[in-house]
Design an enzyme around this catalytic site. Structure first.
Site, short mmCIF file in Angstrom:
data_model
loop_
_atom_site.label_atom_id
_atom_site.label_comp_id
_atom_site.label_asym_id
_atom_site.label_seq_id
_atom_site.Cartn_x
_atom_site.Cartn_y
_atom_site.Cartn_z
N CYS A 133 -85.76 -15.83 10.72
CA CYS A 133 -86.32 -15.39 9.26
C CYS A 133 -85.56 -14.46 8.54
O CYS A 133 -85.48 -14.59 7.22
CB CYS A 133 -87.42 -14.58 9.56
SG CYS A 133 -89.03 -14.95 10.79
N HIS A 134 -84.32 -13.47 8.90
CA HIS A 134 -83.90 -12.70 8.13
C HIS A 134 -82.47 -12.55 8.66
O HIS A 134 -81.50 -11.32 8.21
CB HIS A 134 -84.31 -11.74 7.60
CG HIS A 134 -85.73 -11.17 7.28
ND1 HIS A 134 -86.73 -11.45 8.69
CD2 HIS A 134 -86.19 -11.45 6.44
CE1 HIS A 134 -87.75 -11.17 7.17
NE2 HIS A 134 -87.34 -11.53 6.21
N GLY A 135 -81.66 -13.83 9.48
CA GLY A 135 -80.34 -13.82 9.79
C GLY A 135 -80.13 -12.40 11.02
O GLY A 135 -79.05 -11.75 10.55
#
Lengths: 169, 259, 420
Positions: A133-135
């Site tokens: 999703c956001h690393g």
């Protein structure tokens, strides 16, 4: 009207308002509490998992309280890697020894502590997990190493009922 | 104030005539002193525990209780078995679970979170095993019968020889409290059918009372909480009503008018 | 109206109020001049507002747990009763709340009938009220279907079948209502949708009802027009607010008694048996508040005419302002009307009683006589009475009877000033 009379009336109005307010507040509570987990949900607090088929280097994902739990049977390599990390390199310092009492088994909630996505297995810069999703990158102990997540993946309460069965919750 | 009095007397008359017409429908049921009736009514714990015993040993072979879970047995306001006892009760039942990782269903000992095990898998199976009659689920049975607890209590003791002018088919029994007097259930209770752990004498009357109490609880598991909260709520409302009444008198004393 | 003169004191208040005159509205509602001789029968407007809000709030919370599916509805209701925190309390308030709502609305309607509140210039208020009442019946009926017990199912079957009485298209309409060939899951889900929608329609109509009321102002027990504001009026706040509050609390005590000590007495035992399309309960009756109309339906031996009679019994109320030809509003000054009024009350109670009884023998005969009288009252007695009745002298101001004790005495002392 005398001052005394005014006072008594004020007291009457204050008392009436106060008693009324208490009742109104008491009525609001059931309407709020009905949204909390109900008795049948609370009763499903624990789940038992048979891990006899799990070989080293593999992860089993089971559902507990509606969330995925990762059960990882770690290889010696992974254990060594996790235990070699220095505390000062960690965003959320936790010893691997505390996260995995039995070093071969890592049990944790498979939920990224950033915004709740499920991280991917065997991915990322630290050979552990990677949240798409956001690393956020997690290491082989499920600890956050890089990315926006603030904490390590949570270790739930669990125990080995016998050699092959883990009870979560 | 006068019209208010009139209004409330009308409401009371309506309610009273209503309950009168309800009472008129009922047959003369057997009476007993139920501990859960009245403003402060509570269940008799020992009776609930005995009633559970009667249910499992007698009724449960045909009647399901699909809305109850074993955890309910340990919850406050119910039979209040200890957690350990309730776990042991649950574990004494085989529960079907699954599918497992091979896609197979399997059985395991029951847990507190499991629902009461059903005697039959579905209505058709229950009918097939009982000559076409479906033994009703007993979870809310007391509330589903017009006469409530008195009806169930009487029915269990209402088996008699059929009068000579009534002919009964095979598998049909005569019960003086049953609607139409014909019932497909044989008399379920007989003297000493269960052995009570607390030494209570297991007469038919005693077992009827215990199991009916248990059924009342299963239909209304929060009855005690309801009675307690109800008393507090009504006392509170009366206090507030009195306060508001005097406040109103004060406020209206400013104008020349009666309230 | 004096509302236009209102200016908020603070600068911020003025700025806001010039853009959205909410403060003017609040000021209008609090200062609203109300006749000071309103008796407790007038408190039921406030009580009904409370009932509506209670039903909406408890209904919303129940909807968070209820499952509108034929296979799960009954179980989900038991889940609410057993497991949901305070679920039993919320459901019992909602279920008994429907009965309390109707109790209050019947008192409200009969108050209006006694004091002639439906007469000019208040016809629109009255008609809005009848529409609200119709919607209430629809909401109550659909709500009763949702637990999916035996009474739910068979009530839904019987009521929807009323539409099959319509010539030619009736059967088609019933199938359309059901979404199938019997009452089933599609019926349940659409009833749930509509049951959720209707209270908000009612809420909107209540706003219009109050708006329409605030144009001419309240009627009052004497039934004469009053100047407002004047010495005959008091501001709504605090006088009427505290009085309505007092009556509401008395009402809540009765309400609480039902919820906590007799929560199922107004319901029917059969509704705790899950719906079964193969078996009809031996004795099926609607909820008590629909019984008089049910009696009218059953008293007519023809299917179509029975339905027509039942609907007319409600719709006739909508034209009541034009059926009642008397210029005098309050029954206090109409000695004959007052007697007929109480006969009508008795007639409706009798209809309610026979509606709960089997439709045979003496009960059927009583139902027919009572039905005939119901229509006679509205279609013959009321129009004729307006011309024939010799009314008592009506006082010129409400202050007079208020000061002199009972209105009757005051009126008697004032024989000369008869209004023709």
């Amino acid at each position: 009207m005398s001052e005394k009379k005014t006072k008594r009336r004020d007291f009457l109005f204050t008392a009436t308002t106060a008693v009324g307010a208490v009742g109104a507040a008491a009525v609001v509570w059931p309407m709020i509490d009905q949204m909390n987990p109900d008795a049948s949900v609370k009763a499903l607090a624990s789940t038992e998992v048979d891990v006899s088929a799990l070989t080293p280097g593999n992860t089993l994902t089971v559902l507990w309280r509606g969330k995925p739990v990762f059960i990882r049977r770690r290889t010696q390599e992974e254990i060594d890697e996790a235990r070699a990390v220095k505390m000062e390199d960690l965003i959320h310092p936790e010893k691997d020894e505390d996260r995995a009492k039995n070093p071969e088994w890592l049990v944790m909630l498979g939920v990224c502590t950033h915004l709740g996505c499920v991280p991917l297995n065997d991915k990322g810069d630290y050979n552990g997990w990677f949240c798409p999703c956001h690393g956020s990158h997690y290491d082989t102990s499920g600890r956050i190493r890089k990315g926006p997540a603030p904490w390590n993946m949570e270790v739930p309460k669990y125990e080995f009922v016998n050699a092959n069965t883990i009870k979560i919750g | 104030m006068k019209s208010l009095f009139k209004l409330f007397s009308i409401i009371i008359i309506i309610i009273a005539s209503n309950s009168y017409s309800f009472a008129a429908e009922k047959a003369e049921y057997l009476k007993t002193d139920w501990s859960f009736k009245g403003l402060f009514g509570k269940f008799d714990r020992a009776s609930l525990q005995r009633g559970y015993q009667v249910y499992t040993e007698v009724c449960a072979s045909c009647h399901s209780m699909k809305y109850l879970s074993y955890r309910n047995l340990a919850e406050p306001g119910g039979p209040e078995f200890s957690e350990v006892q309730a776990k042991a009760i649950a574990a004494s039942f085989e529960v079907t679970d699954g599918p497992n990782s091979d896609g197979e269903m399997f059985t395991r000992p029951g847990k507190l979170s499991d629902k009461f095990v059903m005697p039959y898998n579905n209505v058709k199976a229950a009918q097939a095993a009982n000559g076409g009659a479906y033994p009703p689920d007993m979870s809310v049975l007391v509330k589903a019968r017009g006469g409530g607890v008195d009806y169930i209590y009487s029915l269990l003791q209402g088996y008699e020889e059929a009068p000579s002018n009534v002919s009964l088919d095979d598998g049909v029994y005569y019960n003086k409290y049953m609607y139409g007097n014909k019932i497909r259930m044989a008399a379920p209770l007989s003297e000493g059918l269960v052995e009570y752990g607390d030494g209570t004498n297991a007469t038919v009357e005693q077992m009827s009372k215990d199991v009916t109490t248990f059924l009342m609880w299963s239909a209304e598991p929060h009855l005690e909480a309801r009675h307690q909260m109800g008393f507090k709520a009504i006392v509170y409302l009366i206090i507030l009503t009195i306060l508001v009444y005097f406040s109103m008198k004060k406020i209206w004393s400013r104008v020349e008018s009666e309230v | 109206m004096s509302d236009h003169d209102y200016r908020p004191k603070s600068k911020v208040g003025q700025w806001f109020n010039d853009r959205l005159p909410l403060l003017t509205l609040a000021n209008h509602l609090t200062d609203y001049p109300t006749p000071k001789n309103l008796n407790y029968w007038w408190t039921f407007g406030g009580i009904l507002t409370f009932c509506l809000i209670t039903q909406i709030v408890t209904g919303l919370t129940l909807a968070m747990h209820y499952i509108a599916h034929a296979d799960m509805a009954f179980e989900s209701v038991e889940h609410i009763m057993r497991d949901v925190n305070y679920g039993w309390l919320i459901r019992y308030i909602h279920a008994n709340g429907a009965s309390m709502f109707f109790l209050a609305v019947y008192i409200h309607i009969f108050r209006s009938l006694f004091y002639g509140s439906y007469k000019s210039p208040r016809e629109i208020i009255w008609i809005l009220g009848i529409i609200i009442y119709l919607l209430m019946m629809a909401a109550a009926f659909m709500g009763y279907v949702l637990p999916w017990g035996q009474m739910s199912f068979w009530g839904a079957t019987v009521i929807t079948n009323l539409f099959s009485a319509i010539p030619l298209v009736g059967e088609g309409i019933v199938t359309w209502l059901w979404g199938g060939y019997s009452v089933d899951n599609p019926t349940l889900t659409r009833f749930f949708t509509l049951h959720y929608l209707i209270p908000f329609l009612i809420l909107g109509l209540v706003v219009l009802h109050i708006w329409a009321l605030h144009v001419p102002g309240n009627n009052n027990p004497v039934g004469i027009d009053i100047k407002k504001p004047s010495k005959d009026t008091v501001p709504f706040h605090p006088y009427i607010v505290i009085k309505d509050g007092f009556a509401l609390l008395m009402f809540m005590i009765v309400f609480a008694f039902f919820v906590f000590y007799a929560p199922n007495i107004l319901g029917h035992a059969d509704n705790y048996i899950e719906a079964n399309p193969m078996v009809t309960p031996a004795h099926i009756v609607p909820e008590w508040y629909l019984l008089p109309f049910y009696a009218i339906l059953r008293s007519v031996p023809d299917k179509l005419l029975g339905v027509v009679a039942m609907l007319s019994a409600i719709l006739i109320l909508a034209v009541l302002p034009w059926l009642d030809t008397s210029k005098i509003r309050s029954a206090v000054f109409r000695p004959l009307y007052k007697q007929f009024y109480w006969i009508l009350v008795a007639d409706v109670l009798i209809l309610g009683y026979v509606g709960a009884m089997p439709a045979e023998g003496l009960y059927l005969l009583i139902a027919r006589v009572a039905t005939a009288y119901y229509f006679l009252h509205f279609l013959v007695i009321l129009p004729v009475l307006g011309f024939k009745e010799k009314t008592l002298p009506v006082p010129l101001s409400i202050t007079e009877p208020v000061l002199g004790g009972s209105p009757n005495l005051a009126a008697a002392r004032n024989k000369e000033s008869t209004i023709e």
